[in-house]
Design a protein around this motif. Structure first.
Motif, mmCIF file in Angstrom:
data_model
loop_
_atom_site.group_PDB
_atom_site.id
_atom_site.type_symbol
_atom_site.label_atom_id
_atom_site.label_comp_id
_atom_site.label_asym_id
_atom_site.label_seq_id
_atom_site.Cartn_x
_atom_site.Cartn_y
_atom_site.Cartn_z
ATOM 1 N N CYS A 46 -82.094 -6.612 -35.146
ATOM 2 C CA CYS A 46 -81.151 -6.337 -35.842
ATOM 3 C C CYS A 46 -79.777 -6.105 -35.288
ATOM 4 C CB CYS A 46 -81.535 -5.380 -37.141
ATOM 5 S SG CYS A 46 -82.862 -5.510 -38.018
ATOM 6 N N LEU A 47 -78.606 -6.731 -36.090
ATOM 7 C CA LEU A 47 -77.292 -6.288 -35.340
ATOM 8 C C LEU A 47 -76.365 -6.520 -36.531
ATOM 9 C CD1 LEU A 47 -76.119 -9.564 -33.381
ATOM 10 C CD2 LEU A 47 -77.974 -9.698 -34.922
ATOM 11 N N ASP A 48 -75.048 -6.271 -36.200
ATOM 12 C CA ASP A 48 -74.068 -6.469 -37.273
ATOM 13 C C ASP A 48 -73.238 -7.692 -36.712
ATOM 14 O OD1 ASP A 48 -74.436 -4.412 -38.851
ATOM 15 O OD2 ASP A 48 -73.358 -3.244 -37.477
ATOM 16 N N LEU A 49 -73.234 -8.916 -37.585
ATOM 17 C CA LEU A 49 -72.507 -9.984 -37.128
ATOM 18 C C LEU A 49 -71.076 -9.779 -37.218
ATOM 19 C CD1 LEU A 49 -74.441 -12.755 -39.312
ATOM 20 C CD2 LEU A 49 -74.706 -12.376 -37.189
ATOM 21 N N PRO A 50 -70.542 -10.451 -36.006
ATOM 22 C CA PRO A 50 -68.986 -10.279 -36.152
ATOM 23 C C PRO A 50 -68.185 -11.080 -37.099
ATOM 24 C CG PRO A 50 -69.457 -11.806 -34.377
ATOM 25 C CD PRO A 50 -70.931 -11.200 -34.946
ATOM 26 N N SER A 51 -67.025 -10.831 -37.246
ATOM 27 C CA SER A 51 -66.264 -11.414 -38.407
ATOM 28 C C SER A 51 -66.071 -13.050 -37.663
ATOM 29 C CB SER A 51 -64.625 -10.975 -38.444
ATOM 30 O OG SER A 51 -64.139 -11.757 -39.387
ATOM 31 N N CYS A 52 -66.262 -13.856 -38.637
ATOM 32 C CA CYS A 52 -66.022 -15.229 -38.137
ATOM 33 C C CYS A 52 -65.241 -16.251 -39.128
ATOM 34 C CB CYS A 52 -67.471 -15.933 -37.766
ATOM 35 S SG CYS A 52 -67.566 -17.270 -36.947
ATOM 36 N N GLY A 53 -64.340 -16.939 -38.545
ATOM 37 C CA GLY A 53 -63.473 -17.770 -39.443
ATOM 38 C C GLY A 53 -62.199 -16.983 -39.616
ATOM 39 N N PRO A 54 -61.069 -17.785 -40.176
ATOM 40 C CA PRO A 54 -59.802 -17.131 -40.521
ATOM 41 C C PRO A 54 -59.881 -15.628 -40.946
ATOM 42 C CG PRO A 54 -60.072 -19.406 -41.404
ATOM 43 C CD PRO A 54 -61.582 -19.050 -41.097
ATOM 44 N N GLU A 55 -58.974 -14.831 -40.567
ATOM 45 C CA GLU A 55 -58.979 -13.501 -41.163
ATOM 46 C C GLU A 55 -58.607 -13.584 -42.791
ATOM 47 O OE1 GLU A 55 -56.624 -9.408 -40.305
ATOM 48 O OE2 GLU A 55 -56.137 -11.165 -39.094
ATOM 49 N N TRP A 104 -71.415 -18.713 -36.607
ATOM 50 C CA TRP A 104 -72.021 -17.941 -35.524
ATOM 51 C C TRP A 104 -73.056 -18.596 -34.622
ATOM 52 C CZ3 TRP A 104 -72.300 -16.049 -40.737
ATOM 53 C CH2 TRP A 104 -71.455 -14.962 -40.980
ATOM 54 N N TYR A 105 -72.901 -18.502 -33.302
ATOM 55 C CA TYR A 105 -73.862 -18.862 -32.298
ATOM 56 C C TYR A 105 -74.470 -17.659 -31.629
ATOM 57 C CZ TYR A 105 -75.651 -21.210 -28.113
ATOM 58 O OH TYR A 105 -76.344 -21.585 -27.085
ATOM 59 N N PHE A 106 -75.523 -17.624 -31.464
ATOM 60 C CA PHE A 106 -76.340 -16.504 -30.763
ATOM 61 C C PHE A 106 -77.138 -16.941 -29.465
ATOM 62 C CE2 PHE A 106 -79.941 -17.704 -33.313
ATOM 63 C CZ PHE A 106 -81.318 -17.479 -32.404
ATOM 64 N N GLU A 107 -76.996 -16.214 -28.494
ATOM 65 C CA GLU A 107 -77.671 -16.169 -27.230
ATOM 66 C C GLU A 107 -78.637 -15.205 -26.637
ATOM 67 O OE1 GLU A 107 -75.185 -19.672 -24.554
ATOM 68 O OE2 GLU A 107 -74.723 -17.334 -24.217
ATOM 69 N N ALA A 108 -79.751 -15.352 -26.584
ATOM 70 C CA ALA A 108 -80.615 -14.030 -26.142
ATOM 71 C C ALA A 108 -81.514 -14.394 -24.997
ATOM 72 C CB ALA A 108 -81.485 -13.629 -27.759
ATOM 73 N N GLY A 109 -82.129 -13.198 -24.443
ATOM 74 C CA GLY A 109 -83.140 -13.121 -23.362
ATOM 75 C C GLY A 109 -83.971 -12.207 -23.560
ATOM 76 N N SER A 110 -85.269 -12.385 -23.311
ATOM 77 C CA SER A 110 -86.410 -11.621 -23.749
ATOM 78 C C SER A 110 -87.309 -11.869 -22.606
ATOM 79 C CB SER A 110 -87.026 -11.355 -25.100
ATOM 80 O OG SER A 110 -87.470 -12.408 -25.349
ATOM 81 N N LEU A 111 -88.007 -10.643 -22.013
ATOM 82 C CA LEU A 111 -89.161 -10.724 -21.374
ATOM 83 C C LEU A 111 -90.297 -11.047 -22.054
ATOM 84 C CD1 LEU A 111 -88.795 -7.751 -18.663
ATOM 85 C CD2 LEU A 111 -88.402 -10.394 -18.317
ATOM 86 N N ASP A 160 -76.451 -11.702 -27.737
ATOM 87 C CA ASP A 160 -75.098 -11.882 -27.920
ATOM 88 C C ASP A 160 -74.635 -12.674 -29.201
ATOM 89 O OD1 ASP A 160 -74.536 -9.973 -25.777
ATOM 90 O OD2 ASP A 160 -74.548 -11.704 -24.450
ATOM 91 N N VAL A 161 -73.845 -12.485 -29.770
ATOM 92 C CA VAL A 161 -73.426 -13.550 -30.946
ATOM 93 C C VAL A 161 -71.925 -13.789 -30.872
ATOM 94 C CG1 VAL A 161 -73.355 -13.839 -33.611
ATOM 95 C CG2 VAL A 161 -75.055 -12.712 -32.372
ATOM 96 N N VAL A 162 -71.490 -15.071 -30.769
ATOM 97 C CA VAL A 162 -69.965 -15.364 -30.934
ATOM 98 C C VAL A 162 -69.836 -16.331 -31.862
ATOM 99 C CG1 VAL A 162 -70.148 -15.087 -28.346
ATOM 100 C CG2 VAL A 162 -70.360 -17.364 -29.264
ATOM 101 N N CYS A 163 -68.755 -16.660 -32.306
ATOM 102 C CA CYS A 163 -67.736 -17.687 -33.188
ATOM 103 C C CYS A 163 -67.804 -18.859 -32.488
ATOM 104 C CB CYS A 163 -66.877 -17.243 -33.877
ATOM 105 S SG CYS A 163 -67.305 -15.977 -35.310
#
Length: 310
Positions: free
Chosen positions: A184-193, A101-108, A93-96
């Protein structure tokens, strides 16, 4: 008797091997009625429904003491499916956070090592960016949870790909790579529109609410061309300025309006030219007698402004 030495081998696959296959327990011998747990790697095993092992247990090393007491046991166990990848991503997951950007992930952890560190490598505006985090000691089959803030200089390409390298820590503190994979993923929009538009105040379509220039600026009015003292006269030869205003002639369009482009003839009323419909009676404000009162009539009046009337 106590078990101080034992060996393990595969009985249902002659090509398979076990590492380590021999355990010399020394002073840590297994006492009668006690239990100890051991682990080993299984190599070149052709997956079947089960794995069958032969365990040969001795009181001590039979090579050193051929008369040592021993026993042999055989047991079969079901074999679970084995993932070819060194890690299986469970979530990413990626959030602003504060426009970053800050990402959190979990993998086996599917590797055969205990993972102690996770390294992240991703594209930046000036080259690759690398960062590393400690995750404790994650054994094979356990979940590795990790996360990090991406650099403000991240190159937010689409798709955005991050290389994740799992490391085990050696006793000397050196990092030993055990496996790596890419996500790989698409980063969400981050910061003022961001609002696209023309940000040049001198352009005819200047948008004061635009936050970045999208190259759409158009330039219709050139203030340097305006010369209200020019004697343009009242000759009627209408032109439509690029600003949607009808001028009585080209001289008025340039000197009074400052337009830099025009088309012959009056502007279409749909372009914004104010048109007042004429009634059936004579309209005193229709100076050019074209059936409507519009900007052309006003400019003709202004053109005669200051002329002495006899």
């Amino acid at each position: 008797f106590e078990i101080g030495y034992f060996s393990v081998s595969v009985s249902n696959d002659m090509n398979a091997s076990i590492s380590p296959s021999v355990y010399d327990l020394g002073v840590g011998a297994i006492q009668p009625a006690d239990c100890q747990t051991f682990s080993f790697g299984l190599l070149d095993f052709d997956p079947e429904d089960e794995l069958c092992l032969i365990v040969s247990a001795h009181e001590n090393d039979p090579i050193l003491n051929p008369e040592t007491m021993c026993c042999i046991a055989e047991a079969c166990f079901p074999i679970p499916a084995c993932d070819d990848e060194c890690a299986t991503v469970e979530w990413f997951d990626v959030v602003c956070l504060d426009d970053q950007w800050y990402f959190e992930a979990g993998s086996l952890n599917n590797s055969m090592t205990t993972v102690g560190y996770v390294e992240f490598i991703y594209p930046g505006v000036n080259g690759l960016i690398s960062d590393i985090s400690s995750v404790g000691a994650v054994a094979h089959g356990d979940l590795i949870a990790f996360g990090d803030l991406l650099s403000p200089f991240t190159n937010a390409s689409s798709p955005f790909c991050i290389d994740i390298v799992l490391h085990e820590a050696s006793p000397l503190g050196e990092l030993v790579e055990c496996c790596s994979f890419q996500y790989c993923l698409d980063l969400p929009s981050c910061g003022p529109e961001e609002i696209p538009g023309c940000t040049d105040a001198s352009a005819s379509n200047f948008d004061p609410e635009a936050t970045f220039d999208d190259g759409s600026c158009s330039y219709c009015i050139a203030p340097a061309l305006i010369n209200t003292n020019s004697a343009c006269g009242s000759e009627l030869d209408e032109v439509c300025g690029c600003n949607g205003i009808t001028y009585i002639n080209l001289c008025y369009a340039i000197n009074m309006g400052g337009v830099i482009s025009w088309t012959p003839g009056a502007c279409d009323s749909a372009d914004g030219t104010e048109v007042v419909e004429s009634s059936g009676e004579t309209c005193p404000t229709d100076v050019n007698e074209d059936g409507t009162t519009n900007v052309s009539d006003l400019l003709m009046v202004l053109g005669e402004f200051g002329v002495n009337c006899e």
